[in-house]
Design a protein around this motif. Structure first.
Motif, PDB file in Angstrom:
ATOM      1  N   GLN A 171      -0.344 -16.994   6.109  1.00 42.92           N
ATOM      2  CA  GLN A 171       0.184 -18.331   5.848  1.00 42.92           C
ATOM      3  C   GLN A 171      -0.880 -19.234   5.232  1.00 42.92           C
ATOM      4  O   GLN A 171      -0.596 -19.991   4.300  1.00 42.92           O
ATOM      5  CB  GLN A 171       0.730 -18.964   7.136  1.00 42.92           C
ATOM      6  CG  GLN A 171       1.506 -20.238   6.889  1.00 42.92           C
ATOM      7  CD  GLN A 171       2.694 -20.020   5.955  1.00 42.92           C
ATOM      8  OE1 GLN A 171       3.495 -19.113   6.134  1.00 42.92           O
ATOM      9  NE2 GLN A 171       2.805 -20.848   4.913  1.00 42.92           N
ATOM     10  N   ARG A 172      -2.131 -19.153   5.732  1.00 41.62           N
ATOM     11  CA  ARG A 172      -3.203 -19.982   5.160  1.00 41.62           C
ATOM     12  C   ARG A 172      -3.471 -19.598   3.705  1.00 41.62           C
ATOM     13  O   ARG A 172      -3.683 -20.459   2.849  1.00 41.62           O
ATOM     14  CB  ARG A 172      -4.483 -19.847   6.002  1.00 41.62           C
ATOM     15  CG  ARG A 172      -4.398 -20.573   7.340  1.00 41.62           C
ATOM     16  CD  ARG A 172      -5.766 -20.700   7.997  1.00 41.62           C
ATOM     17  NE  ARG A 172      -6.365 -19.438   8.375  1.00 41.62           N
ATOM     18  CZ  ARG A 172      -6.291 -18.890   9.594  1.00 41.62           C
ATOM     19  NH1 ARG A 172      -5.637 -19.508  10.560  1.00 41.62           N
ATOM     20  NH2 ARG A 172      -6.886 -17.741   9.850  1.00 41.62           N
ATOM     21  N   ASP A 175      -0.494 -20.825   1.568  1.00 47.56           N
ATOM     22  CA  ASP A 175      -0.587 -22.281   1.381  1.00 47.56           C
ATOM     23  C   ASP A 175      -1.643 -22.641   0.338  1.00 47.56           C
ATOM     24  O   ASP A 175      -1.409 -23.479  -0.539  1.00 47.56           O
ATOM     25  CB  ASP A 175      -0.913 -22.978   2.712  1.00 47.56           C
ATOM     26  CG  ASP A 175       0.249 -22.934   3.700  1.00 47.56           C
ATOM     27  OD1 ASP A 175       1.385 -22.621   3.276  1.00 47.56           O
ATOM     28  OD2 ASP A 175       0.006 -23.203   4.900  1.00 47.56           O
ATOM     29  N   ALA A 185       6.040 -20.286  -2.756  1.00 50.41           N
ATOM     30  CA  ALA A 185       5.526 -19.275  -1.830  1.00 50.41           C
ATOM     31  C   ALA A 185       6.129 -17.903  -2.108  1.00 50.41           C
ATOM     32  O   ALA A 185       5.508 -16.869  -1.820  1.00 50.41           O
ATOM     33  CB  ALA A 185       5.800 -19.692  -0.389  1.00 50.41           C
TER      34      ALA A 185
END
Length: 195
Positions: A171-172, A175, A185
């Motif tokens: 997720q990091r 992002d 995404a």
């Protein structure tokens, strides 16, 4: 076989074929010479076509742009906690585009035909003329003035990293990449680096 010997063979063959009729000999020899000239000119013009330098330059620019993006994304991703060793691949959806400056002239022609009595016929013609604005470069050649340069669009990014099996790391990374490249995404894939 060289040209002289070929010519002698043709000449001897023509003499046997046509005897002493010089007009026919001359016409045939001129015809044969014409055919030989055509054949020789075609042989000389069969050089291989080189790829256009504009295509090569464009491909090189795209490769350089992709490489630069991959290096920048690699630097960003490497600094994220838990990523570890990583590899980045960027694919592009489109090439670099240029918008050229132009000047536009609009004009309207109106013609009225008045006939006998009350009949009137009016024709209107709109004319729009657009011309590129040309400027001289340092070599004195005229080129179109570039008004805007549109960067290539990113099609997708793949990040393969040691921490790719962690949902938090994924997720990091997603992002960071989506914000850095202004893409969705769904265009970013993060996976674990294999051993």
């Amino acid at each position: 076989m060289d040209f002289k010997s070929t010519w002698q063979i043709i000449k001897a063959g023509a003499a046997k074929l046509f005897g002493k009729d010089t007009k026919v000999k001359v016409i045939v020899l001129i015809g044969i010479a014409g055919i030989l000239m055509i054949l020789l000119s075609e042989c000389g013009s069969k050089t291989q076509k080189k790829p256009q330098t504009a295509d090569i330059d464009s491909k090189q620019v795209m490769a350089n742009y992709t490489e630069t993006l991959e290096e920048k994304i690699d630097q960003i991703v490497s600094s994220i906690e838990g990523v570890g060793e990583n590899k980045v691949m960027v694919t592009l959806a489109s090439s670099e585009e240029y918008v050229y400056a132009s000047e536009t002239k609009d004009s309207r022609d109106r013609t009225e035909d008045v006939g006998s009595g009350e009949s009137k016929k009016t024709q209107t013609k709109d004319v729009k003329e657009s011309n590129l604005i040309l400027v001289e470069d340092e070599n004195g050649q005229k080129q179109a003035l570039i008004q805007k340069q549109i960067e290539p669009k990113v099609k997708g990014v793949v990040v393969v990293c040691e921490g790719g099996d962690s949902i938090a790391v994924q997720q990091r990374v997603i992002d960071a990449v989506t914000v850095a490249l202004d893409i969705s995404a769904s265009k970013v894939c993060v996976t674990k680096l294999g051993g």
